[in-house]
Motif scaffolding. Structure first.
Motif, PDB file in Angstrom:
ATOM      1  N   THR A  61      -2.871 -34.873 -20.239  1.00 50.66           N
ATOM      2  CA  THR A  61      -3.712 -33.712 -19.928  1.00 50.66           C
ATOM      3  C   THR A  61      -2.878 -32.567 -19.366  1.00 50.66           C
ATOM      4  O   THR A  61      -3.080 -31.408 -19.723  1.00 50.66           O
ATOM      5  CB  THR A  61      -4.807 -34.111 -18.921  1.00 50.66           C
ATOM      6  N   GLU A  62      -1.936 -32.905 -18.495  1.00 47.83           N
ATOM      7  CA  GLU A  62      -1.036 -31.872 -17.954  1.00 47.83           C
ATOM      8  C   GLU A  62      -0.298 -31.116 -19.059  1.00 47.83           C
ATOM      9  O   GLU A  62      -0.234 -29.894 -19.072  1.00 47.83           O
ATOM     10  CB  GLU A  62       0.043 -32.520 -17.073  1.00 47.83           C
ATOM     11  N   GLU A  63       0.275 -31.877 -19.979  1.00 43.57           N
ATOM     12  CA  GLU A  63       1.044 -31.254 -21.065  1.00 43.57           C
ATOM     13  C   GLU A  63       0.126 -30.445 -21.980  1.00 43.57           C
ATOM     14  O   GLU A  63       0.478 -29.373 -22.456  1.00 43.57           O
ATOM     15  CB  GLU A  63       1.743 -32.320 -21.925  1.00 43.57           C
ATOM     16  N   LEU A  64      -1.061 -31.004 -22.218  1.00 45.49           N
ATOM     17  CA  LEU A  64      -1.998 -30.293 -23.086  1.00 45.49           C
ATOM     18  C   LEU A  64      -2.375 -28.951 -22.461  1.00 45.49           C
ATOM     19  O   LEU A  64      -2.462 -27.931 -23.155  1.00 45.49           O
ATOM     20  CB  LEU A  64      -3.251 -31.146 -23.331  1.00 45.49           C
ATOM     21  N   PHE A  65      -2.566 -28.944 -21.136  1.00 47.84           N
ATOM     22  CA  PHE A  65      -2.890 -27.693 -20.458  1.00 47.84           C
ATOM     23  C   PHE A  65      -1.743 -26.690 -20.617  1.00 47.84           C
ATOM     24  O   PHE A  65      -1.976 -25.504 -20.835  1.00 47.84           O
ATOM     25  CB  PHE A  65      -3.192 -27.939 -18.976  1.00 47.84           C
ATOM     26  N   ALA A  66      -0.516 -27.188 -20.506  1.00 47.31           N
ATOM     27  CA  ALA A  66       0.631 -26.288 -20.645  1.00 47.31           C
ATOM     28  C   ALA A  66       0.668 -25.681 -22.051  1.00 47.31           C
ATOM     29  O   ALA A  66       0.927 -24.483 -22.218  1.00 47.31           O
ATOM     30  CB  ALA A  66       1.921 -27.040 -20.339  1.00 47.31           C
ATOM     31  N   LEU A  67       0.387 -26.490 -23.056  1.00 47.62           N
ATOM     32  CA  LEU A  67       0.390 -25.960 -24.428  1.00 47.62           C
ATOM     33  C   LEU A  67      -0.796 -25.029 -24.666  1.00 47.62           C
ATOM     34  O   LEU A  67      -0.679 -24.024 -25.369  1.00 47.62           O
ATOM     35  CB  LEU A  67       0.397 -27.099 -25.443  1.00 47.62           C
ATOM     36  N   GLN A  68      -1.936 -25.346 -24.068  1.00 44.07           N
ATOM     37  CA  GLN A  68      -3.091 -24.449 -24.197  1.00 44.07           C
ATOM     38  C   GLN A  68      -2.771 -23.083 -23.586  1.00 44.07           C
ATOM     39  O   GLN A  68      -3.131 -22.055 -24.133  1.00 44.07           O
ATOM     40  CB  GLN A  68      -4.313 -25.057 -23.478  1.00 44.07           C
ATOM     41  N   ARG A  69      -2.083 -23.126 -22.465  1.00 42.53           N
ATOM     42  CA  ARG A  69      -1.694 -21.874 -21.825  1.00 42.53           C
ATOM     43  C   ARG A  69      -0.742 -21.089 -22.734  1.00 42.53           C
ATOM     44  O   ARG A  69      -0.849 -19.874 -22.866  1.00 42.53           O
ATOM     45  CB  ARG A  69      -1.063 -22.139 -20.458  1.00 42.53           C
ATOM     46  N   ALA A  70       0.188 -21.809 -23.375  1.00 39.53           N
ATOM     47  CA  ALA A  70       1.121 -21.139 -24.288  1.00 39.53           C
ATOM     48  C   ALA A  70       0.368 -20.476 -25.442  1.00 39.53           C
ATOM     49  O   ALA A  70       0.694 -19.370 -25.872  1.00 39.53           O
ATOM     50  CB  ALA A  70       2.150 -22.135 -24.811  1.00 39.53           C
ATOM     51  N   ILE A  71      -0.660 -21.147 -25.925  1.00 37.49           N
ATOM     52  CA  ILE A  71      -1.472 -20.555 -27.002  1.00 37.49           C
ATOM     53  C   ILE A  71      -2.184 -19.314 -26.467  1.00 37.49           C
ATOM     54  O   ILE A  71      -2.159 -18.249 -27.086  1.00 37.49           O
ATOM     55  CB  ILE A  71      -2.506 -21.577 -27.541  1.00 37.49           C
ATOM     56  N   ARG A  72      -2.798 -19.469 -25.302  1.00 37.64           N
ATOM     57  CA  ARG A  72      -3.583 -18.363 -24.739  1.00 37.64           C
ATOM     58  C   ARG A  72      -2.711 -17.144 -24.492  1.00 37.64           C
ATOM     59  O   ARG A  72      -3.106 -16.015 -24.779  1.00 37.64           O
ATOM     60  CB  ARG A  72      -4.270 -18.815 -23.448  1.00 37.64           C
ATOM     61  N   THR A  73      -1.500 -17.359 -23.982  1.00 42.47           N
ATOM     62  CA  THR A  73      -0.627 -16.227 -23.654  1.00 42.47           C
ATOM     63  C   THR A  73       0.241 -15.808 -24.839  1.00 42.47           C
ATOM     64  O   THR A  73       1.034 -14.880 -24.734  1.00 42.47           O
ATOM     65  CB  THR A  73       0.307 -16.554 -22.470  1.00 42.47           C
ATOM     66  N   GLY A  74       0.105 -16.526 -25.960  1.00 40.36           N
ATOM     67  CA  GLY A  74       0.872 -16.151 -27.141  1.00 40.36           C
ATOM     68  C   GLY A  74       2.359 -16.479 -27.033  1.00 40.36           C
ATOM     69  O   GLY A  74       3.192 -15.782 -27.618  1.00 40.36           O
ATOM     70  N   ASP A  75       2.698 -17.529 -26.305  1.00 42.87           N
ATOM     71  CA  ASP A  75       4.101 -17.908 -26.128  1.00 42.87           C
ATOM     72  C   ASP A  75       4.571 -18.788 -27.293  1.00 42.87           C
ATOM     73  O   ASP A  75       4.620 -20.010 -27.203  1.00 42.87           O
ATOM     74  CB  ASP A  75       4.260 -18.651 -24.787  1.00 42.87           C
ATOM     75  N   GLY A  76       4.910 -18.107 -28.399  1.00 41.62           N
ATOM     76  CA  GLY A  76       5.296 -18.812 -29.620  1.00 41.62           C
ATOM     77  C   GLY A  76       6.565 -19.625 -29.455  1.00 41.62           C
ATOM     78  O   GLY A  76       6.721 -20.680 -30.064  1.00 41.62           O
ATOM     79  N   GLU A  77       7.457 -19.143 -28.604  1.00 40.43           N
ATOM     80  CA  GLU A  77       8.725 -19.843 -28.431  1.00 40.43           C
ATOM     81  C   GLU A  77       8.515 -21.224 -27.812  1.00 40.43           C
ATOM     82  O   GLU A  77       9.107 -22.215 -28.242  1.00 40.43           O
ATOM     83  CB  GLU A  77       9.632 -19.003 -27.533  1.00 40.43           C
ATOM     84  N   GLN A  78       7.647 -21.289 -26.801  1.00 44.10           N
ATOM     85  CA  GLN A  78       7.379 -22.581 -26.170  1.00 44.10           C
ATOM     86  C   GLN A  78       6.773 -23.557 -27.172  1.00 44.10           C
ATOM     87  O   GLN A  78       7.153 -24.729 -27.233  1.00 44.10           O
ATOM     88  CB  GLN A  78       6.436 -22.395 -24.972  1.00 44.10           C
TER      89      GLN A  78
END
Ligand SMILES: NC(=O)c1ccc[n+]([C@@H]2O[C@H](COP(=O)([O-])OP(=O)(O)OC[C@H]3O[C@@H](n4cnc5c(N)ncnc54)[C@H](OP(=O)(O)O)[C@@H]3O)[C@@H](O)[C@H]2O)c1
Ligand SMILES: NC(=O)c1ccc[n+]([C@@H]2O[C@H](COP(=O)([O-])OP(=O)(O)OC[C@H]3O[C@@H](n4cnc5c(N)ncnc54)[C@H](OP(=O)(O)O)[C@@H]3O)[C@@H](O)[C@H]2O)c1
Lengths: 306, 306
Positions: free
Chosen positions: B255-272
């Motif tokens: 869940t922690e990792e999923l939240f981090a990836l969701q945040r990357a999607i939300r903020t548009g962090d394509g590199e991550q």
């Protein structure tokens, strides 16, 4: 099957484009197929393996005189490619794409389509975890769905020709609205991919379970996740960035449900778990009855595929 | 392959037990194999298809005189079955099990093992999403792992005989400590199963996407999840309730990792996203190199298995 287009141009020469080429050849659907890829390396490989009747060194050259232009690049690159070829498009030609997200592709490509050229977005629901010019095969689209997402007022002949092409390549074709497409795919493809990537990442992170154990003892479940999580990073980065809202909505619901099941585990609520697991079985039966998968047991190591 | 045990008793006659029977017969590993299942229906089916040399109407009858007794019931039922057969166990016999969780099985079975009887827990890492007496086949364990989880001070002869049996059935055998087993399996099997069940449940819940659409357009990703989520509800309820701590720990990290990836999607962090997806590819390569899966593309509909 008879010829649908005199000249087809494939822009981007990866899994989807190369499978289209072999499928068009199998059924004689196109007179000449030209192709272009960004890197000299991919163009060289294409020439060596006979992918495309003519491989061109620029996108503009590939689309000149083409009746159908298929954009087969990652979703995030569609707009730039459309802009590049815009001035070279033949009046009366049709531009289509194969992108996994539709609203974003329409927004970025449509402004570059000149008067007199038709634009009919499409998405074949078929793929593998492999990519590149050598990964394609003629059977990829057999009995799979291809969704057409024409805008209101699209030229019906253009839509019907594209339908004939996809049917000729073996697919079943349906039309769908762009937003609905993006939501359905968020459920059936995009969210599951992110989840699989995440679970494989977690396994990779766990220092107490060494990589070699995770690999050695990868049972059914995790092993399937690793196949999904082996998909092309560029393609999937673009999918998530361009289908942001629907993907985040589905992931939000997923997290809610996962929390409820975690609570059931923590409190020892076996009945809730049992009921949940029973309900999900019915969906599987539906998929098998719909002919989208077989009931043959997965030996868990691709044995049947050898 | 030569005979390892004169008499083997299988308690529970589902996928795992029936596959063991056919695998033992294929290699001549046991003199006589007796079997018992809780329901008259399963016993009747077993008799009809020739599953076991002798199907008994009680567990006590099945284990009498047996040199090896294999508990092949859901993890949550192991303790009660062990208690039931306890008094009928032959001195010098070995009791083993095939449960997907080991710490809990040891805690619930060990108290019922009499002096002079050996207990060697085991877990074959092989299965399909099917269950019941008719789902087994002799090849299930070929080239798969079977983990033995002997206690400190276990009788080495008992352990070595069980190893010979599993190797004779085609498996590669390793020994592992119970807690480590439960953690490794939480990563490679238990958490992925819960996640797949959850995602399929979410799809089923979404009113804007109909069930029939989810089924019809199930692409790679979701379709794999539905196969996993078609697994036996009783077996999996028991797995989660009895491997609670390790499963919840892994789900927490997930869940922690999923939240981090969701945040990357939300903020548009394509590199991550790109970096994450690149990293997970390497694990897939490892699994293929370890011979636990093939690199053949999954056509996404079990085509190769037809
Ligand atoms: N794979 C699937 O499962 C699947 C299924 C349905 C739809 N799709 C969609 O199909 C499209 C192509 O996917 P694919 O699987 O065929 O990918 P692929 O095998 O990775 O091929 C991608 C092609 O696009 C080119 N490309 C990459 N980035 C580019 C950029 N920034 N500008 C111009 N060209 C670029 C690549 O050129 P180089 O070779 O020169 O690098 C390559 O020829 C994507 O939009 C994807 O969403 C994929
Ligand atoms: N399936 C897998 O992928 C897999 C892999 C490795 C290990 N395992 C483990 O193997 C064991 C058996 O799994 P399976 O897949 O063979 O299951 P299965 O096909 O569902 O068979 C289960 C057997 O256990 C009996 N049983 C069920 N509940 C019982 C109870 N409360 N008391 C007594 N007997 C009961 C059933 O009897 P009836 O037929 O009379 O109902 C049936 O014969 C489980 O512990 C599981 O964790 C499974």
């Amino acid at each position: 099957m008879s010829q649908v287009y005199d000249r087809v141009a494939l822009i981007g020469l990866g899994l989807i484009a190369s499978s289209m080429f072999w499928a068009m050849k199998r059924a004689g659907l196109a007179g000449e197929v030209t192709g272009y890829a960004r890197s000299a390396e991919t163009r060289e490989t294409a020439r060596q393996i006979g992918l495309c009747d003519r491989v061109c060194d620029s996108a503009v050259e590939a689309v000149e005189g083409a009746d159908l232009i298929v954009l087969c690049v990652p979703v995030g690159a569609m707009g730039a490619v459309a802009q590049e070829i815009s001035a070279a498009l033949k009046p009366g030609a049709t531009v289509t794409d194969v992108g996994s997200v539709k609203r974003h592709v329409i927004q970025s490509v449509a402004p570059h389509i000149p008067e007199g050229v038709h634009f009919v977005p499409a998405h074949p629901l078929a793929g593998t975890e492999h990519s590149g010019p050598e990964s394609g095969f003629a059977e990829l689209y057999d009995n799979r769905w291809c969704l057409l997402v024409p805008a209101e007022g699209s030229d019906r002949d253009a839509v019907e020709n594209l339908r004939a092409l996809w049917e000729g390549m073996g697919a079943n074709v349906e039309e769908m609205d762009a937003d609905h497409h993006d939501l359905v795919l968020a459920v059936t493809s995009h969210a599951p991919h992110l989840i699989a990537y995440t679970m494989v990442g977690v396994a990779d992170d766990l220092s107490r379970v060494t990589d070699s154990e995770v690999i050695k003892y990868s049972a059914a479940g995790f092993r399937d996740f690793t196949r999904i999580a082996a998909s092309d990073p560029t393609m999937w980065r673009d999918v998530f960035l361009t289908n942001k809202d629907a993907t985040l909505e589905i992931l939000g619901r997923f997290t809610e449900e996962l929390f409820a099941l975690q609570r059931a585990i923590r409190t020892g609520d076996g009945e809730q778990l049992f009921d949940y697991f029973t309900r999900t079985r019915a969906i599987r039966r539906g998929i098998i009855e719909a002919g989208q998968d077989t009931d043959a047991p997965d030996f868990g190591r691709g044995k049947a595929a050898q």
